[in-house]
Design a protein around this motif. Structure first.
Motif, PDB file in Angstrom:
ATOM      1  N   LEU A  35       0.817  -1.211   0.000  1.00 27.76           N
ATOM      2  CA  LEU A  35       0.000   0.000   0.000  1.00 27.76           C
ATOM      3  C   LEU A  35       0.856   1.269   0.000  1.00 27.76           C
ATOM      4  CD1 LEU A  35      -2.628  -1.061   2.720  1.00 27.76           C
ATOM      5  CD2 LEU A  35      -2.800  -1.336   0.232  1.00 27.76           C
ATOM      6  N   GLY A  36       2.125   1.138   0.358  1.00 24.71           N
ATOM      7  CA  GLY A  36       3.027   2.285   0.443  1.00 24.71           C
ATOM      8  C   GLY A  36       4.045   2.318  -0.674  1.00 24.71           C
ATOM      9  N   PHE A  37       5.292   2.712  -0.344  1.00 25.92           N
ATOM     10  CA  PHE A  37       6.283   2.920  -1.405  1.00 25.92           C
ATOM     11  C   PHE A  37       6.992   1.648  -1.875  1.00 25.92           C
ATOM     12  CE2 PHE A  37       8.997   4.912   2.230  1.00 25.92           C
ATOM     13  CZ  PHE A  37       9.412   3.673   2.688  1.00 25.92           C
ATOM     14  N   GLY A  38       6.655   0.498  -1.305  1.00 28.47           N
ATOM     15  CA  GLY A  38       7.136  -0.757  -1.875  1.00 28.47           C
ATOM     16  C   GLY A  38       8.298  -1.386  -1.144  1.00 28.47           C
ATOM     17  N   VAL A  39       8.564  -2.637  -1.509  1.00 24.87           N
ATOM     18  CA  VAL A  39       9.536  -3.448  -0.785  1.00 24.87           C
ATOM     19  C   VAL A  39      10.967  -2.965  -0.976  1.00 24.87           C
ATOM     20  CG1 VAL A  39       9.730  -5.142  -2.667  1.00 24.87           C
ATOM     21  CG2 VAL A  39      10.267  -5.829  -0.313  1.00 24.87           C
ATOM     22  N   MET A  63       8.181   4.728   6.557  1.00 22.07           N
ATOM     23  CA  MET A  63       7.453   3.635   5.902  1.00 22.07           C
ATOM     24  C   MET A  63       5.942   3.820   6.032  1.00 22.07           C
ATOM     25  SD  MET A  63       9.676   0.347   7.200  1.00 22.07           S
ATOM     26  CE  MET A  63      11.474   0.392   7.198  1.00 22.07           C
ATOM     27  N   LEU A  64       5.489   4.091   7.255  1.00 18.57           N
ATOM     28  CA  LEU A  64       4.054   4.230   7.482  1.00 18.57           C
ATOM     29  C   LEU A  64       3.500   5.485   6.815  1.00 18.57           C
ATOM     30  CD1 LEU A  64       3.849   3.134  11.225  1.00 18.57           C
ATOM     31  CD2 LEU A  64       3.303   1.787   9.194  1.00 18.57           C
ATOM     32  N   ALA A  65       4.296   6.543   6.783  1.00 19.61           N
ATOM     33  CA  ALA A  65       3.857   7.768   6.114  1.00 19.61           C
ATOM     34  C   ALA A  65       3.608   7.510   4.635  1.00 19.61           C
ATOM     35  CB  ALA A  65       4.894   8.871   6.297  1.00 19.61           C
ATOM     36  N   SER A  66       4.381   6.603   4.051  1.00 17.60           N
ATOM     37  CA  SER A  66       4.190   6.309   2.627  1.00 17.60           C
ATOM     38  C   SER A  66       2.840   5.649   2.368  1.00 17.60           C
ATOM     39  CB  SER A  66       5.320   5.410   2.107  1.00 17.60           C
ATOM     40  OG  SER A  66       5.142   4.046   2.475  1.00 17.60           O
ATOM     41  N   GLY A  71      -2.814   7.578   0.067  1.00 20.53           N
ATOM     42  CA  GLY A  71      -4.254   7.787   0.113  1.00 20.53           C
ATOM     43  C   GLY A  71      -5.037   6.791   0.939  1.00 20.53           C
ATOM     44  N   HIS A  72      -4.358   6.008   1.788  1.00 24.49           N
ATOM     45  CA  HIS A  72      -5.044   4.964   2.554  1.00 24.49           C
ATOM     46  C   HIS A  72      -5.378   5.434   3.969  1.00 24.49           C
ATOM     47  CE1 HIS A  72      -4.222   2.105  -0.630  1.00 24.49           C
ATOM     48  NE2 HIS A  72      -2.963   2.513  -0.634  1.00 24.49           N
ATOM     49  N   LYS A  73      -6.656   5.466   4.302  1.00 23.56           N
ATOM     50  CA  LYS A  73      -7.099   5.819   5.640  1.00 23.56           C
ATOM     51  C   LYS A  73      -6.775   4.679   6.602  1.00 23.56           C
ATOM     52  CE  LYS A  73      -9.001   9.716   4.314  1.00 23.56           C
ATOM     53  NZ  LYS A  73      -8.386  11.018   4.664  1.00 23.56           N
ATOM     54  N   PHE A  74      -6.695   5.021   7.893  1.00 26.03           N
ATOM     55  CA  PHE A  74      -6.248   4.039   8.878  1.00 26.03           C
ATOM     56  C   PHE A  74      -7.160   2.824   8.953  1.00 26.03           C
ATOM     57  CE2 PHE A  74      -5.938   2.258  13.161  1.00 26.03           C
ATOM     58  CZ  PHE A  74      -4.582   1.992  13.206  1.00 26.03           C
ATOM     59  N   ASP A  75      -8.462   3.028   9.025  1.00 24.36           N
ATOM     60  CA  ASP A  75      -9.384   1.899   9.143  1.00 24.36           C
ATOM     61  C   ASP A  75      -9.319   0.999   7.918  1.00 24.36           C
ATOM     62  OD1 ASP A  75     -10.219   2.539  11.663  1.00 24.36           O
ATOM     63  OD2 ASP A  75     -12.065   3.550  11.029  1.00 24.36           O
ATOM     64  N   ALA A  76      -9.088   1.584   6.742  1.00 23.33           N
ATOM     65  CA  ALA A  76      -8.962   0.785   5.526  1.00 23.33           C
ATOM     66  C   ALA A  76      -7.691  -0.066   5.575  1.00 23.33           C
ATOM     67  CB  ALA A  76      -8.949   1.688   4.298  1.00 23.33           C
ATOM     68  N   VAL A  77      -6.616   0.504   6.096  1.00 23.80           N
ATOM     69  CA  VAL A  77      -5.367  -0.247   6.255  1.00 23.80           C
ATOM     70  C   VAL A  77      -5.570  -1.395   7.234  1.00 23.80           C
ATOM     71  CG1 VAL A  77      -2.978  -0.123   7.056  1.00 23.80           C
ATOM     72  CG2 VAL A  77      -3.930   1.740   5.688  1.00 23.80           C
TER      73      VAL A  77
END
Length: 252
Positions: A35-39, A63-66, A71-77
């Motif tokens: 969901l973020g900037f990748g592995v 990492m988490l900021a990415s 565009g991912h909200k916390f509950d969706a994550v």
């Protein structure tokens, strides 16, 4: 104070990392990778942490900021991770043994407590999940939906210094035997904070804690499944083996 310390009278306590240790995948890595900037960027940061070039606190926040920046909200994550994270196949057997033998099992995590609670309840059921103490970071969710990790120890370069979870037990008069299970860079602060360290080592997976322990000559017992942890702890609890014997038999 000892009176306020959970499990203060227990003679044996298991502390364990959550992500990638109790679970087969690290939920924070999964969120960053998928969901973020990748592995690739995540692994670059992990290597920088191992080599002392960047603090875990700052790298993990990046990492988490990415994930949020994508565009991912916390509950969706949280919902995504509940659907995609699975349990170490031996954990339930180990936890059942702990309940039967009155050995507390405490989760000590650099992740965020609301996510851990949701994943754990999904994996072992809400009733059993409620029996496990969780010492972890938190999350701040703003009115506009933006979110960020809230560290337990923001002054520490670990963000959450896991050695502080075990430290109060070392001052107890009866000197309980402390076990710690971990696998990655978030566990570096706990590498010397127990009487017996278990390091999860699975062929084909990155094992950053093992790399650190091998480099620093920190003794540990390698495991790939929590039934192995249960068996070692059971031998120590039953007086059939000593910590020294188990370390000698395990990888050092």
């Amino acid at each position: 104070m000892a009176a306020d310390l959970p499990h203060a009278s227990a003679p044996f306590i298991i502390f364990s990392d959550f992500d990638g240790t109790i679970t087969t995948r690290d939920s924070n890595d999964t969120a960053t990778d998928e969901l973020g900037f990748g592995v690739a960027r995540r692994r670059e940061l992990n290597v920088e942490i191992l080599n002392g070039q960047k603090s875990f606190r700052d790298a993990f926040a990046e990492m988490l900021a990415s994930v949020y920046d994508a565009g991912h909200k916390f509950d969706a994550v949280k919902d995504y991770l509940v659907k995609h994270i699975t349990l170490d196949t031996g954990f339930k057997a180990c936890f059942d043994w702990c309940k039967t033998n009155n050995v507390p099992l405490v989760i000590v995590s650099s992740g965020m407590k609301p996510i851990i609670e949701a994943i754990l309840a999904n994996l072992i059921g809400a009733d059993d999940a409620a029996k496990i103490d969780i010492i972890a970071n938190d999350v701040d969710i703003a009115a506009d939906g933006s979110w960020k990790i809230v560290y337990r120890h923001p002054e520490s370069h670990f963000g959450h210094d896991k050695s502080r979870a075990t430290a109060p037990y070392r001052d107890l008069a009866h000197k309980p035997t402390l076990f710690f299970c971990g696998d990655g860079v978030s566990d570096l602060s706990a590498a010397k904070a127990s009487d017996l360290l278990f390091v999860k080592v699975i062929e084909g997976h990155t094992n950053d804690l093992a790399v650190h322990c091998d480099r620093e000559k920190i003794p540990y017992v390698a495991f790939s499944n929590f039934e192995q942890v249960r068996d070692v702890v059971a031998r120590v609890v039953d007086g059939k083996a000593t910590i020294e014997q188990e370390l000698a038999a395990g990888k050092q």
